[in-house]
Each structure stands twice: as structure tokens, then as C-alpha cells.
Design a protein around this motif. Structure first.
Motif, PDB file in Angstrom:
ATOM      1  N   ALA A  40     -11.788  30.960  12.133  1.00 22.19           N
ATOM      2  CA  ALA A  40     -11.340  31.971  11.849  1.00 22.19           C
ATOM      3  C   ALA A  40     -11.238  31.683  13.232  1.00 22.19           C
ATOM      4  N   GLU A  41     -10.808  33.263  14.448  1.00 27.16           N
ATOM      5  CA  GLU A  41     -10.040  33.554  15.800  1.00 27.16           C
ATOM      6  C   GLU A  41     -10.971  32.682  16.300  1.00 27.16           C
ATOM      7  N   ASP A  42     -11.706  33.060  16.810  1.00 28.01           N
ATOM      8  CA  ASP A  42     -13.075  32.286  17.083  1.00 28.01           C
ATOM      9  C   ASP A  42     -13.045  30.932  17.281  1.00 28.01           C
ATOM     10  N   ALA A  43     -13.298  29.899  16.170  1.00 26.57           N
ATOM     11  CA  ALA A  43     -12.807  28.995  16.609  1.00 26.57           C
ATOM     12  C   ALA A  43     -11.465  28.903  16.800  1.00 26.57           C
ATOM     13  N   LEU A  44     -10.361  28.832  16.197  1.00 31.22           N
ATOM     14  CA  LEU A  44      -8.923  28.891  17.190  1.00 31.22           C
ATOM     15  C   LEU A  44      -9.566  29.059  17.994  1.00 31.22           C
ATOM     16  N   ALA A  45      -9.250  29.607  18.169  1.00 34.14           N
ATOM     17  CA  ALA A  45      -9.159  30.048  20.143  1.00 34.14           C
ATOM     18  C   ALA A  45      -9.980  29.049  21.090  1.00 34.14           C
ATOM     19  N   ALA A  46     -10.713  28.135  20.158  1.00 35.16           N
ATOM     20  CA  ALA A  46     -12.172  27.445  21.530  1.00 35.16           C
ATOM     21  C   ALA A  46     -11.467  26.249  21.269  1.00 35.16           C
ATOM     22  N   ASP A  47     -10.749  25.378  20.018  1.00 34.20           N
ATOM     23  CA  ASP A  47     -10.370  24.595  19.495  1.00 34.20           C
ATOM     24  C   ASP A  47      -8.918  24.344  18.829  1.00 34.20           C
ATOM     25  N   TYR A  48      -7.917  24.952  19.120  1.00 30.69           N
ATOM     26  CA  TYR A  48      -6.884  24.479  18.492  1.00 30.69           C
ATOM     27  C   TYR A  48      -6.798  23.900  17.700  1.00 30.69           C
ATOM     28  N   ASP A  49      -6.500  23.180  18.024  1.00 28.46           N
ATOM     29  CA  ASP A  49      -5.301  21.727  17.849  1.00 28.46           C
ATOM     30  C   ASP A  49      -6.993  20.632  17.079  1.00 28.46           C
ATOM     31  N   TYR A  51      -7.740  21.884  13.841  1.00 28.05           N
ATOM     32  CA  TYR A  51      -7.672  22.810  12.363  1.00 28.05           C
ATOM     33  C   TYR A  51      -6.121  22.552  12.179  1.00 28.05           C
ATOM     34  N   VAL A  52      -5.644  21.946  12.737  1.00 30.74           N
ATOM     35  CA  VAL A  52      -3.791  22.195  12.289  1.00 30.74           C
ATOM     36  C   VAL A  52      -4.213  21.280  11.104  1.00 30.74           C
ATOM     37  N   GLY A  53      -3.353  21.841  10.254  1.00 30.49           N
ATOM     38  CA  GLY A  53      -3.562  21.383   8.805  1.00 30.49           C
ATOM     39  C   GLY A  53      -4.197  21.621   8.039  1.00 30.49           C
ATOM     40  N   GLU A  54      -4.828  22.603   8.438  1.00 25.99           N
ATOM     41  CA  GLU A  54      -6.676  22.640   7.425  1.00 25.99           C
ATOM     42  C   GLU A  54      -6.022  24.219   7.511  1.00 25.99           C
ATOM     43  N   SER A  55      -7.184  24.445   6.420  1.00 28.42           N
ATOM     44  CA  SER A  55      -6.802  25.774   5.539  1.00 28.42           C
ATOM     45  C   SER A  55      -7.796  26.878   6.949  1.00 28.42           C
ATOM     46  N   VAL A  56      -7.081  27.851   6.658  1.00 31.94           N
ATOM     47  CA  VAL A  56      -7.973  28.522   8.263  1.00 31.94           C
ATOM     48  C   VAL A  56      -7.577  30.100   7.215  1.00 31.94           C
ATOM     49  N   GLN A  57      -8.869  31.530   7.762  1.00 38.08           N
ATOM     50  CA  GLN A  57      -8.749  32.587   7.592  1.00 38.08           C
ATOM     51  C   GLN A  57      -8.877  33.654   8.712  1.00 38.08           C
ATOM     52  N   VAL A  58      -7.762  33.979   8.670  1.00 40.41           N
ATOM     53  CA  VAL A  58      -7.938  35.419  10.358  1.00 40.41           C
ATOM     54  C   VAL A  58      -7.761  36.911   9.902  1.00 40.41           C
ATOM     55  N   THR A  59      -8.374  37.605  10.660  1.00 40.25           N
ATOM     56  CA  THR A  59      -7.743  38.942  10.903  1.00 40.25           C
ATOM     57  C   THR A  59      -6.941  39.855  12.129  1.00 40.25           C
ATOM     58  N   ASP A 113       2.556  24.799  16.009  1.00 40.10           N
ATOM     59  CA  ASP A 113       3.180  25.695  16.525  1.00 40.10           C
ATOM     60  C   ASP A 113       2.894  27.268  16.563  1.00 40.10           C
ATOM     61  N   TRP A 114       0.657  27.472  16.683  1.00 42.33           N
ATOM     62  CA  TRP A 114       0.598  29.042  16.561  1.00 42.33           C
ATOM     63  C   TRP A 114       1.438  30.462  15.489  1.00 42.33           C
ATOM     64  N   THR A 115       1.442  29.179  14.709  1.00 39.99           N
ATOM     65  CA  THR A 115       1.892  29.428  12.764  1.00 39.99           C
ATOM     66  C   THR A 115       0.445  29.674  11.278  1.00 39.99           C
ATOM     67  N   ILE A 116       0.426  30.395  11.117  1.00 40.14           N
ATOM     68  CA  ILE A 116      -0.003  30.332   9.534  1.00 40.14           C
ATOM     69  C   ILE A 116       0.550  30.178   8.800  1.00 40.14           C
ATOM     70  N   THR A 117       1.226  29.661   7.303  1.00 42.22           N
ATOM     71  CA  THR A 117       1.572  29.765   6.307  1.00 42.22           C
ATOM     72  C   THR A 117       0.994  30.126   5.436  1.00 42.22           C
ATOM     73  N   ALA A 118       1.061  31.379   5.586  1.00 41.76           N
ATOM     74  CA  ALA A 118       0.343  32.145   4.184  1.00 41.76           C
ATOM     75  C   ALA A 118      -0.011  31.712   2.600  1.00 41.76           C
TER      76      ALA A 118
END
Length: 182
Positions: A40-49, A51-59, A113-118
Motif C-alpha cells: 500500500a501507500e507506505d510500502a510504495l513510498a519506501a521502495d517504489y521500484d 513493487y513495479v509490475g506487482e498488484s498493489v492497493q492504495v487509497t 511511471d507512478w501509475t496504476i492500471t486499475a
């Protein structure tokens, strides 16, 4: 054991220690997608690269609609320092109309590139949070009122005891009003 002040104080201290240990233990847990807990949000901020290509959930809060962009707040600690801020993430493939200010929860695949394909998204109007806080505050006040009217603290034993005659603040207020009128 629970019939004395010392026993009750020891039980309360033990329960608080367990609560603190569980807070620390669950606070250090990392996302486990096999358990349905996606980064989620905290994990993406800590190490974005990572999780690229993985499923994520953010609000986040919708800040733009063409394309849909959300502001995601994060807060995490690493190397003894705390980090907090806001991420701007573009969400593609949103299947519903959204408006600025709404809360949007998105589950999808993280792009480079800081995008999520929903794959799925849920939007919540901002007014729903106001109603939620209002109803929660009223429920808390009602519960506190019931506790104060129906129970009392026995200072000798440190126990809550049911009142023999429950307090009736409205009845007492009516009586005082009638006395003032008379």
C-alpha cells in the motif's frame, strides 16, 4: 485475584502490555500478497521500484479527473527516521466516474511511471466520512451516558457496580424546571 485493587491493577497492566506487544508486532508486519495484504501507500513510498509490475492497493483523494490522479498520503520509519508526505499517482482504467475530493480506493498493477492500471476501484464521496464521524461520536456519547447513568465506581474495591437506582438526568432536569416554574 480480581477481587482486590492489586489484582485488578495487575490484570489491567498485563492486558495493556499484551495490547502494546500486539501493536508493535502488527506494526512491523510487511505486506503479504498471498494473504490478501497487498503493498500500500507506505510500502510504495519506501521502495517504489520493488513493487513495479506487482498488484498493489492504495487509497487516496482524487485531485484530477482527466486523467484520474490521486494524492496518496504515506508515513513510514526507516533507519531511525520518520518519513511522511504525499504521492501523486495516475490511475488508468478507472471504470466509474469520479469527482475531485472523493476518496478512491484502487486495486491494480503498479506501473514504472507512478501509475496504476486499475483492475477494481471504489469511490467514496467526501460527505460519507463526515457522516461516519458524526454517527460514531453520537454512539460514543450514548454509550458513555449509559455507563454513567447505570454504573458507578466503587472506590473501596476499584470495581464498577450497577447502580441500584439508575440516574435519570432528563427526569431530574424536568423536576428542576417544574420547581423553578412553581
Amino acid at each position: 485475584m480480581l477481587h482486590s485493587w492489586v489484582g485488578r491493577a495487575a490484570a489491567i497492566c498485563g492486558l495493556l502490555a499484551v495490547l502494546f506487544a500486539l501493536m508493535v508486532g502488527f506494526g512491523t508486519a510487511t505486506p503479504a500478497s498471498e494473504l490478501g495484504d497487498y503493498p500500500a501507500e507506505d510500502a510504495l513510498a519506501a521502495d517504489y521500484d520493488r513493487y513495479v509490475g506487482e498488484s498493489v492497493q492504495v487509497t487516496g483523494t482524487v485531485t484530477g479527473t482527466e486523467p484520474v490522479e490521486i494524492a496518496v498520503e504515506y508515513e513510514y520509519a526507516a533507519n531511525g527516521e520518520r518519513y511522511s508526505g504525499t504521492l501523486a499517482i495516475v490511475v488508468r482504467n478507472v471504470d466509474r466516474a469520479v469527482a475531485e475530493g472523493e476518496s478512491l480506493q484502487v486495486y491494480g498493477t503498479l506501473g514504472p511511471d507512478w501509475t496504476i492500471t486499475a483492475e477494481n476501484s471504489v469511490s467514496v464521496p467526501a460527505t460519507n466520512y463526515v457522516a461516519m464521524y458524526l454517527v460514531s461520536a453520537l454512539a460514543g456519547l450514548w454509550t458513555l451516558g449509559r455507563l454513567v447513568c447505570g454504573w458507578r465506581l466503587n472506590w473501596q474495591t476499584g470495581a464498577l457496580c450497577r447502580r441500584e437506582e439508575p440516574l435519570r438526568p432528563i427526569r431530574a432536569l424536568r423536576t428542576q424546571v417544574q420547581e423553578v416554574r412553581a
